[in-house]
Design an enzyme around this catalytic site. Sequence first.
Site, short mmCIF file in Angstrom:
data_model
loop_
_atom_site.label_atom_id
_atom_site.label_comp_id
_atom_site.label_asym_id
_atom_site.label_seq_id
_atom_site.Cartn_x
_atom_site.Cartn_y
_atom_site.Cartn_z
N GLU A 19 0.82 -1.22 0.00
CA GLU A 19 0.00 0.00 0.00
C GLU A 19 0.85 1.27 0.00
OE1 GLU A 19 -3.61 -0.38 2.64
OE2 GLU A 19 -2.51 -2.15 3.31
N SER A 145 -6.45 -2.86 2.17
CA SER A 145 -6.83 -2.27 0.88
C SER A 145 -7.23 -3.32 -0.15
CB SER A 145 -5.69 -1.41 0.32
OG SER A 145 -5.51 -0.26 1.11
N TYR A 208 -9.33 3.16 -5.00
CA TYR A 208 -8.38 4.25 -5.23
C TYR A 208 -8.39 4.85 -6.62
CZ TYR A 208 -6.73 2.45 -0.80
OH TYR A 208 -6.67 2.03 0.50
N ARG A 247 -11.53 2.60 11.47
CA ARG A 247 -12.70 2.45 10.59
C ARG A 247 -13.03 0.97 10.48
NH1 ARG A 247 -10.95 3.03 5.49
NH2 ARG A 247 -11.57 0.89 5.04
N ASP A 249 -15.36 -2.03 8.69
CA ASP A 249 -16.09 -2.33 7.46
C ASP A 249 -17.09 -3.45 7.68
OD1 ASP A 249 -14.48 -0.44 6.21
OD2 ASP A 249 -13.00 -1.94 5.58
N GLU A 265 -13.76 -6.26 9.06
CA GLU A 265 -12.46 -5.98 9.68
C GLU A 265 -12.43 -4.55 10.18
OE1 GLU A 265 -9.29 -4.89 6.38
OE2 GLU A 265 -10.32 -6.75 5.86
N ASN A 267 -9.84 -1.26 10.48
CA ASN A 267 -8.62 -0.66 9.97
C ASN A 267 -8.16 0.39 10.98
OD1 ASN A 267 -6.70 0.86 8.53
ND2 ASN A 267 -7.74 0.53 6.58
N GLY A 271 -7.48 5.39 5.33
CA GLY A 271 -7.00 6.39 4.38
C GLY A 271 -7.25 7.80 4.88
#
Length: 304
Positions: A19, A145, A208, A247, A249, A265, A267, A271
Amino acid sequence: MSSRTAARIAVLKGGRSAEREVSLVSGAECAAALRQEGYRVVEIDAGPDLAQALIEAKPDVVFNALHGRWGEDGCVQGLLEWLGIPYTHSGVLASALAMDKRRAKQVFRAAGLPVAEGLLASREEVRASHPMPPPYVVKPVNEGSSVGVYIVPAGANGPAQVSDDMPETLLVEAFVPGRELTTAVMGDRALAVTDIIAAGWYDYHAKYAPGGSRHVVPAELPAEITEACLDYALRAHGALGCRGVSRTDFRWDESRGLAGLYLLETNTQPGMTPTSLAPEQAAHCGMSFGALVRWMVEDASCFR
């Protein structure tokens, strides 16, 4: 820590994970916002000489904008603890737990959070036969990602022919159909729920590439699902021992109501560009990108 005592900020970006390019963008955006907030900023592309670069930079705080392995798995956090430099985001243990998808699922399950069934399998086992009945997902245990994610659909002719550059041990979990949702947590507050709309699977390109996906915030959901996402994200943040911004998901199968909501998961270093998911939710709550990165610097600490 107040901004008066944290005048010099080192922004860590780049690194050597899969990443890297995303991290370079996040780091540049955060550095620019911090300068606008009045901080003195030095940007460091994290390499083998990172410890020496930090010693020479003498920052009051490190803003960790690294993504992926070495940057959000507890490694750089351990270095910063050793050097005694306060840093943003989660500490060593929470970072390592969240990055290891198998152990994170164990923590979530112990906390009563809904997660998809999964198992570990070797690369060769995954190639040789179906580790579980399709549909299922194959992914690295410790990447983010959507790097290296394979989806084996129902009725597939054969198992996933994963590439040779995939890790030797892989996570296989039941595929959860439905909508892609995400909720950011800031300190002790869950911000909002975003509905992520992509043409297909929400993979690296969809995340992205320009036009790869569309974000709807706040998501148009039944109140029960919104409340559950906010609750689950905050509980996941706490169960892992996260700090700062995280964050979480989700996937939601509308046909099953609340029973169709699964946590995928968490994070620990989402980002960080003004249009990234967590900053978008902060903006929805009335916090500018500059105010968000300032809060993160003031929240930075060590020895956690």
